[in-house]
Write a protein that holds these residues in place. Structure first.
Motif, mmCIF file in Angstrom:
data_model
loop_
_atom_site.group_PDB
_atom_site.id
_atom_site.type_symbol
_atom_site.label_atom_id
_atom_site.label_comp_id
_atom_site.label_asym_id
_atom_site.label_seq_id
_atom_site.Cartn_x
_atom_site.Cartn_y
_atom_site.Cartn_z
ATOM 1 N N ARG A 23 0.860 -1.607 0.143
ATOM 2 C CA ARG A 23 -0.076 -0.117 0.063
ATOM 3 C C ARG A 23 0.787 1.473 0.206
ATOM 4 N NH1 ARG A 23 -5.784 -1.524 0.068
ATOM 5 N NH2 ARG A 23 -5.710 0.987 0.773
ATOM 6 N N CYS A 24 -0.080 1.970 -0.421
ATOM 7 C CA CYS A 24 1.056 3.766 -0.648
ATOM 8 C C CYS A 24 1.257 3.886 1.005
ATOM 9 C CB CYS A 24 0.189 4.346 -1.600
ATOM 10 S SG CYS A 24 0.176 3.764 -2.876
ATOM 11 N N GLY A 25 0.611 3.505 1.670
ATOM 12 C CA GLY A 25 -0.111 4.384 2.987
ATOM 13 C C GLY A 25 -0.882 5.217 3.339
ATOM 14 N N GLU A 26 -0.743 5.892 3.838
ATOM 15 C CA GLU A 26 -1.849 6.439 4.520
ATOM 16 C C GLU A 26 -1.841 7.990 4.572
ATOM 17 O OE1 GLU A 26 -4.122 3.740 8.097
ATOM 18 O OE2 GLU A 26 -2.675 4.945 8.688
ATOM 19 N N ALA A 27 -3.458 8.911 4.356
ATOM 20 C CA ALA A 27 -2.331 10.491 4.493
ATOM 21 C C ALA A 27 -3.122 11.151 5.710
ATOM 22 C CB ALA A 27 -4.025 10.808 3.529
ATOM 23 N N LEU A 44 -0.139 5.524 8.721
ATOM 24 C CA LEU A 44 0.704 5.533 8.405
ATOM 25 C C LEU A 44 1.578 6.148 7.027
ATOM 26 C CD1 LEU A 44 -0.124 1.893 8.163
ATOM 27 C CD2 LEU A 44 1.926 2.711 9.411
ATOM 28 N N ASP A 45 2.281 6.852 6.992
ATOM 29 C CA ASP A 45 3.263 7.799 6.456
ATOM 30 C C ASP A 45 4.055 7.085 6.590
ATOM 31 O OD1 ASP A 45 4.414 9.845 4.885
ATOM 32 O OD2 ASP A 45 4.331 11.339 6.233
ATOM 33 N N ALA A 46 4.750 7.094 5.142
ATOM 34 C CA ALA A 46 5.489 5.667 4.501
ATOM 35 C C ALA A 46 6.788 6.542 3.835
ATOM 36 C CB ALA A 46 5.141 4.626 2.969
ATOM 37 N N THR A 53 13.534 5.668 10.013
ATOM 38 C CA THR A 53 13.725 4.096 10.972
ATOM 39 C C THR A 53 15.244 4.311 9.131
ATOM 40 O OG1 THR A 53 12.110 2.828 9.176
ATOM 41 C CG2 THR A 53 11.693 3.551 11.490
ATOM 42 N N GLY A 54 15.337 4.868 8.692
ATOM 43 C CA GLY A 54 16.362 4.803 7.160
ATOM 44 C C GLY A 54 16.246 3.100 6.498
ATOM 45 N N SER A 55 14.806 3.045 6.428
ATOM 46 C CA SER A 55 14.436 1.521 5.358
ATOM 47 C C SER A 55 12.905 2.284 4.763
ATOM 48 C CB SER A 55 13.260 0.970 5.941
ATOM 49 O OG SER A 55 12.108 1.980 6.146
ATOM 50 N N SER A 56 12.847 1.650 3.260
ATOM 51 C CA SER A 56 12.404 1.443 1.967
ATOM 52 C C SER A 56 10.703 2.130 2.247
ATOM 53 C CB SER A 56 12.784 0.590 1.725
ATOM 54 O OG SER A 56 13.676 -0.083 0.832
ATOM 55 N N PRO A 57 10.520 3.052 1.543
ATOM 56 C CA PRO A 57 9.002 3.564 1.998
ATOM 57 C C PRO A 57 8.237 2.909 1.251
ATOM 58 C CG PRO A 57 10.182 4.684 -0.507
ATOM 59 C CD PRO A 57 11.032 4.196 0.537
ATOM 60 N N VAL A 58 7.788 1.526 1.911
ATOM 61 C CA VAL A 58 6.998 0.662 1.587
ATOM 62 C C VAL A 58 6.012 0.068 2.848
ATOM 63 C CG1 VAL A 58 6.895 -1.821 0.732
ATOM 64 C CG2 VAL A 58 8.471 -0.064 0.156
ATOM 65 N N VAL A 59 4.660 0.124 2.476
ATOM 66 C CA VAL A 59 3.672 -0.408 3.634
ATOM 67 C C VAL A 59 3.652 -1.780 3.717
ATOM 68 C CG1 VAL A 59 1.713 -0.250 5.384
ATOM 69 C CG2 VAL A 59 3.028 2.125 4.763
ATOM 70 N N LEU A 60 3.193 -2.244 3.841
ATOM 71 C CA LEU A 60 3.350 -3.762 3.833
ATOM 72 C C LEU A 60 1.827 -4.430 4.794
ATOM 73 C CD1 LEU A 60 3.339 -6.773 1.520
ATOM 74 C CD2 LEU A 60 5.261 -7.451 3.238
ATOM 75 N N PHE A 84 -9.490 -5.888 1.428
ATOM 76 C CA PHE A 84 -8.251 -4.423 0.242
ATOM 77 C C PHE A 84 -8.722 -4.887 -1.019
ATOM 78 C CE2 PHE A 84 -5.505 -6.395 3.549
ATOM 79 C CZ PHE A 84 -4.624 -5.648 3.889
ATOM 80 N N LEU A 85 -9.617 -5.426 -1.063
ATOM 81 C CA LEU A 85 -10.065 -5.076 -2.595
ATOM 82 C C LEU A 85 -10.901 -4.158 -2.744
ATOM 83 C CD1 LEU A 85 -9.301 -8.686 -3.562
ATOM 84 C CD2 LEU A 85 -8.119 -7.156 -4.293
ATOM 85 N N GLU A 86 -12.179 -4.037 -1.560
ATOM 86 C CA GLU A 86 -12.545 -2.702 -2.077
ATOM 87 C C GLU A 86 -13.045 -1.661 -0.951
ATOM 88 O OE1 GLU A 86 -16.287 -4.440 1.064
ATOM 89 O OE2 GLU A 86 -16.275 -5.630 -1.170
ATOM 90 N N PHE A 87 -13.150 -0.868 -1.064
ATOM 91 C CA PHE A 87 -13.247 0.469 -0.214
ATOM 92 C C PHE A 87 -14.178 0.513 0.690
ATOM 93 C CE2 PHE A 87 -14.640 5.241 0.766
ATOM 94 C CZ PHE A 87 -13.680 5.745 0.653
ATOM 95 N N HIS A 88 -13.006 0.708 2.183
ATOM 96 C CA HIS A 88 -14.311 0.452 3.485
ATOM 97 C C HIS A 88 -15.514 0.761 3.594
ATOM 98 C CE1 HIS A 88 -12.184 3.934 4.493
ATOM 99 N NE2 HIS A 88 -13.453 4.425 5.136
ATOM 100 N N VAL A 89 -15.602 2.254 3.282
ATOM 101 C CA VAL A 89 -17.632 2.527 3.265
ATOM 102 C C VAL A 89 -17.944 2.949 1.791
ATOM 103 C CG1 VAL A 89 -17.980 4.216 4.047
ATOM 104 C CG2 VAL A 89 -16.513 3.712 5.477
#
Length: 118
Positions: A23-27, A44-46, A53-60, A84-89
């Motif tokens: 995922r891209c993270g959250e706004a 979650l701001d990737a 943290t000195g890591s890659s900007p990936v949210v899994l 994850f396949l449908e919008f939560h609302v």
């Protein structure tokens, strides 16, 4: 893991296999802020988390697999892939909410008008 015990957690070594959804993270919004200096993240701001943290900007988000959970006993609970396949609302839900609040507002205005006329 409590913040004072983070250093005691051992990091995995070698090759790992993780089933999940990238995922891209959250706004964020105007009511929440992340404090990257103290590594306290409300959303979650990737990019900010990767910088802190000195890591890659990936949210899994891990999805259920045939492997048992790392903690044993079925914890932590994993979200199914379908979530994850449908919008939560869904838009229909927003229509129901707006119709409910519009009708409640109309009834309240009617009740207030009747009350003020007496």
């Amino acid at each position: 893991v409590p913040r004072d015990q983070v250093d005691q957690v051992s990091q995995p070594v070698g090759e790992l296999c993780v089933d999940g959804v990238l995922r891209c993270g959250e706004a964020g919004n105007r009511f929440t802020t992340n404090d990257a200096a103290q590594r306290r993240f409300v959303y979650l701001d990737a990019e900010a988390m990767a910088d802190a943290t000195g890591s890659s900007p990936v949210v899994l988000y891990e999805t259920p697999s045939q492997r048992p959970s790392p903690g044993g006993g079925g914890w932590p609970l994993q979200r199914p892939l379908s979530s994850f396949l449908e919008f939560h609302v869904k838009p229909e839900t927003h229509l129901v909410y707006s119709a409910t609040w519009a009708s409640l507002s109309g009834l309240m205005a009617l009740m207030t008008a009747i009350r003020l006329r007496r």
